[in-house]
Motif scaffolding. Structure first.
Motif, mmCIF file in Angstrom:
data_model
loop_
_atom_site.group_PDB
_atom_site.id
_atom_site.type_symbol
_atom_site.label_atom_id
_atom_site.label_comp_id
_atom_site.label_asym_id
_atom_site.label_seq_id
_atom_site.Cartn_x
_atom_site.Cartn_y
_atom_site.Cartn_z
ATOM 1 N N PRO A 74 34.719 95.910 50.139
ATOM 2 C CA PRO A 74 34.215 95.016 49.091
ATOM 3 C C PRO A 74 35.090 95.067 47.845
ATOM 4 O O PRO A 74 35.664 96.099 47.503
ATOM 5 C CB PRO A 74 32.810 95.565 48.821
ATOM 6 N N LEU A 75 35.173 93.945 47.153
ATOM 7 C CA LEU A 75 36.001 93.854 45.954
ATOM 8 C C LEU A 75 35.455 94.762 44.857
ATOM 9 O O LEU A 75 34.244 94.983 44.766
ATOM 10 C CB LEU A 75 36.036 92.415 45.448
ATOM 11 N N PRO A 76 36.313 95.301 43.998
ATOM 12 C CA PRO A 76 35.845 96.077 42.848
ATOM 13 C C PRO A 76 34.936 95.243 41.952
ATOM 14 O O PRO A 76 35.036 94.020 41.902
ATOM 15 C CB PRO A 76 37.156 96.444 42.128
ATOM 16 N N LEU B 21 41.379 88.726 32.569
ATOM 17 C CA LEU B 21 42.740 88.384 32.948
ATOM 18 C C LEU B 21 42.672 87.381 34.101
ATOM 19 O O LEU B 21 41.848 87.529 35.015
ATOM 20 C CB LEU B 21 43.522 89.625 33.403
ATOM 21 N N LEU B 22 43.514 86.386 34.052
ATOM 22 C CA LEU B 22 43.600 85.375 35.106
ATOM 23 C C LEU B 22 44.982 85.459 35.745
ATOM 24 O O LEU B 22 45.990 85.402 35.050
ATOM 25 C CB LEU B 22 43.384 83.969 34.539
ATOM 26 N N SER B 23 45.027 85.588 37.067
ATOM 27 C CA SER B 23 46.309 85.670 37.768
ATOM 28 C C SER B 23 46.336 84.613 38.865
ATOM 29 O O SER B 23 45.585 84.690 39.839
ATOM 30 C CB SER B 23 46.515 87.062 38.362
ATOM 31 N N LEU B 24 47.213 83.630 38.702
ATOM 32 C CA LEU B 24 47.353 82.525 39.651
ATOM 33 C C LEU B 24 48.539 82.814 40.566
ATOM 34 O O LEU B 24 49.655 83.048 40.098
ATOM 35 C CB LEU B 24 47.563 81.222 38.892
ATOM 36 N N SER B 25 48.299 82.814 41.886
ATOM 37 C CA SER B 25 49.349 83.090 42.867
ATOM 38 C C SER B 25 49.873 81.781 43.436
ATOM 39 O O SER B 25 49.100 80.968 43.952
ATOM 40 C CB SER B 25 48.813 83.962 44.010
ATOM 41 N N PRO C 75 51.483 100.382 40.608
ATOM 42 C CA PRO C 75 50.093 100.325 40.140
ATOM 43 C C PRO C 75 50.019 100.503 38.623
ATOM 44 O O PRO C 75 50.699 101.364 38.063
ATOM 45 C CB PRO C 75 49.424 101.493 40.867
ATOM 46 N N HIS C 76 49.205 99.691 37.953
ATOM 47 C CA HIS C 76 49.109 99.739 36.503
ATOM 48 C C HIS C 76 47.791 99.132 36.049
ATOM 49 O O HIS C 76 47.112 98.443 36.803
ATOM 50 C CB HIS C 76 50.274 98.975 35.855
ATOM 51 N N VAL C 77 47.443 99.407 34.809
ATOM 52 C CA VAL C 77 46.334 98.751 34.122
ATOM 53 C C VAL C 77 46.916 98.019 32.927
ATOM 54 O O VAL C 77 47.646 98.615 32.127
ATOM 55 C CB VAL C 77 45.269 99.771 33.643
ATOM 56 N N ASP C 78 46.639 96.729 32.807
ATOM 57 C CA ASP C 78 47.145 95.985 31.652
ATOM 58 C C ASP C 78 46.583 96.607 30.372
ATOM 59 O O ASP C 78 45.382 96.887 30.284
ATOM 60 C CB ASP C 78 46.748 94.515 31.747
ATOM 61 N N THR C 79 47.429 96.821 29.401
ATOM 62 C CA THR C 79 47.087 97.577 28.199
ATOM 63 C C THR C 79 45.815 97.046 27.540
ATOM 64 O O THR C 79 45.709 95.866 27.221
ATOM 65 C CB THR C 79 48.252 97.522 27.204
ATOM 66 N N HIS C 80 44.861 97.940 27.310
ATOM 67 C CA HIS C 80 43.580 97.538 26.707
ATOM 68 C C HIS C 80 43.766 96.966 25.310
ATOM 69 O O HIS C 80 43.161 95.950 24.953
ATOM 70 C CB HIS C 80 42.636 98.738 26.638
ATOM 71 N N ARG D 25 39.228 95.215 35.583
ATOM 72 C CA ARG D 25 40.307 94.994 34.629
ATOM 73 C C ARG D 25 40.658 96.260 33.857
ATOM 74 O O ARG D 25 41.808 96.567 33.607
ATOM 75 C CB ARG D 25 39.901 93.864 33.659
ATOM 76 N N TYR D 26 39.610 97.029 33.472
ATOM 77 C CA TYR D 26 39.823 98.157 32.563
ATOM 78 C C TYR D 26 40.082 99.486 33.260
ATOM 79 O O TYR D 26 40.751 100.357 32.710
ATOM 80 C CB TYR D 26 38.600 98.337 31.657
#
Length: 573
Positions: free
Chosen positions: A52-54, A169-173, A157-162, A207-208
């Protein structure tokens, strides 16, 4: 089966079926006319297990039409760059353009007082208005990062800076399908298939707290349904489902964010650079294992997981093969079969081009580095190598057995090397020595006489740190008597570049900041990993090998802080 690769992935409907196949087929011979090949089966302990998705993660498939995809791709001109209007960079593993605000990889943040003049491309505005209308985001983004990934490229692997960006966050592939992996701090991993023209929405915990990244590879393991239709979004794979390999192509991602004007006050302070994590309590050091299961757990946490995490940095410090190992390899008869058990990045696999060399390592990341360098290597535990008995003319085990945490497991590793050898075959074993000073000569690992760090590259460890107890060092290097031995059964953490004070210990590896700076997207200090070692005293390795039947020690020696033996497998009488 990946093209031009000598292996295939096979999945079974039950664990019992897989075990039966392994029992009946492994080592069997397949005949086609007069030609025959031997079939080897091996289990993998990691793969794409779709869960299942986070929390807070949403995948919207077919968010844009094929026509909109063409328009968006045409709006990004990679052939030219106007740095006064946008920011374009060619990073090591991908190409990047920034719009609205430049994301700076030197400090993992944005300069909120210096927006880029061009703003976001006009072609993106209708899509963002649709996101607001559909409730995916409640405020118009003002920052866009466009990444282009060629086949085989990825992002760590990373977390976008808080502190830099608001929650959503929106990510279009666009373009090719890929698999993005989300990792929770507790170790859970959720691979998510991102089809072309899909929108990934990250909010809250996803996200966080969860990191996200793309493993650099040219094929992804995906459910079969994903090749026919975009219906899978991270849910449990059906019992009768199947996995297949999907070849990657060029993928372009549009990541939209909203600049955060105030410090972050999210509910995840442990991962938040605005709030800062609370001062952690020093972890209790692990104890020496008291049973086989304890030993396996200790090695999993303090050996296997560590080398997977540091693989690329570790490999960057391992360039030159050691001369005496090369000499051993050069003495092998042309046409000999060599197996390097614990081959690391494969630096010994190409030393002698006149032999057939194959490597194995417990770290899948290091094995991938070997494959990228054109070497034959596979993932395997040193205690159970899936090769036939008496199939090799020579074996080497360089800096491997000292990572096993009990006498029984170290003995089992030697027995496994001897099992692989043909009668008359030879094995070379290197282990780290307790005596880093031998015959009045200090190893490269220890400091120079004046106390300065030895700057010779490719030494035993990747970090160089001063002694904690300089007042006790008479000549710049501590001796074993300078420390009190550990008496409570807990492992001590070794001080790098000093002599050892106990045989069983944890050795730090400092992941260099420069190795992550270009790619990381979160502000955090360079991590320190700890690896288990059992350092061998003089004569201990020979005594260990003497317990193995049908083998004798041809010679033993000390080489730059390592005890080494050459074994000969004797003929049965």
């Amino acid at each position: 089966m990946p093209p031009h690769k000598p292996y295939a992935f096979v999945t079974y409907r039950s664990q019992e079926s897989a075990q039966k196949a392994h029992f009946h087929l492994n080592g069997g011979k397949l005949m086609c006319g007069e030609n025959g090949v031997t079939l080897y089966l091996s289990f993998i302990d990691s793969g794409s297990v779709f869960a299942p998705l986070p929390d807070g993660l949403l995948l919207v498939e077919d968010f844009v039409s094929a026509e909109e995809e063409v328009q968006l791709m045409a709006a990004i001109d990679w052939s030219s760059s106007n740095d006064e209007v946008i920011a374009q960079k060619a990073l090591k593993h991908r190409r990047v353009k920034h719009f609205g605000f430049e994301f700076r990889y030197d400090n993992n943040n944005v300069d909120k007082d210096e927006p880029l003049p061009a703003g976001l491309p006009d072609v993106c505005l209708p899509l963002l208005e649709r996101c607001i209308k559909d409730g995916y985001i409640d405020i118009m983004p003002d920052q866009l990062t466009v990444n282009q990934y060629q086949s085989g490229q990825g992002i760590p692997p990373h977390v976008d800076t808080h502190s830099a960006f608001e929650d959503t966050l929106l990510s279009l592939s666009l373009g090719a399908r890929t698999v993005m992996e989300f990792r929770h701090p507790d170790g859970r991993v959720v691979p998510v298939v991102l089809p072309g023209r899909s929108l990934l929405v990250m909010k809250g915990e996803s996200r966080y707290l969860w990191t996200h990244g793309i493993t650099p590879r040219k094929f992804d393991m995906v459910p079969v349904c994903d090749l026919k239709s975009s219906t899978h979004s991270g849910h449990d794979l059906e019992t009768n489902g199947s996995l297949t390999l999907s070849k990657r192509g060029t993928r372009t991602s549009f990541t939209f964010r909203k600049i955060r004007p105030e410090p972050c006050r999210c509910a995840f302070p442990s991962a938040c650079d605005s709030q800062g994590p609370p001062a952690p309590l020093p972890p209790s050091p692990p104890a020496l294992p008291s049973c086989p299961s304890d030993a396996a757990r200790l090695e999993q946490e303090f050996v296997h997981q560590v080398y997977d995490a540091i693989a690329y940095h570790f490999s960057s410090t391992r360039h030159s093969p050691w001369p005496r190992v090369c000499h051993f390899l050069s003495t092998l008869t042309p046409g000999s079969v060599l197996v390097d058990v614990g081959c690391g990045n494969g630096k010994y696999l190409g030393v002698n081009p006149e032999i057939t060399a194959v490597g194995c390592d417990r770290s899948s990341a290091l094995v991938q580095i070997c494959a990228d360098r054109g070497f034959n290597a596979f993932v395997s535990d040193a205690l159970s190598v899936p090769l036939r008995t008496a199939s090799c003319d020579a074996c080497i085990s360089i800096a491997v057995i000292h990572h096993l945490s009990t006498q029984e497991r170290r003995l089992a590793a030697v027995r496994e090397l001897v099992r692989l050898l043909k009668p008359g075959g030879r094995a070379l074993i290197y282990v780290w020595a307790f005596e880093q000073e031998h015959n009045k000569q200090k190893s490269k690992y220890l400091k120079d006489h004046n106390g300065k760090q030895n700057l010779i590259k490719n030494t035993s460890e990747g970090s160089q740190e001063p002694c904690e107890y300089p007042s006790k060092c008479s000549d710049g290097a501590c001796t074993p008597t300078d420390y009190m031995p550990v008496t409570d059964g807990k492992l001590s953490v070794h001080t790098n570049r000093t002599a050892f004070n106990t045989q069983d210990l944890l050795v730090p590896w400092h992941l260099k900041e420069g190795k992550r700076q270009e790619e990381k997207l979160e502000t955090s200090p360079a991590p320190v990993f700890h690896r288990f070692y059992h350092v061998f005293q003089q004569g201990e390795l020979e005594q260990l090998c003497a317990q193995v039947s049908q083998v004798k020690v041809l010679r033993s020696y000390h080489d730059q802080g390592n005890w080494c033996v050459i074994l000969l497998k004797e003929e049965l009488h």
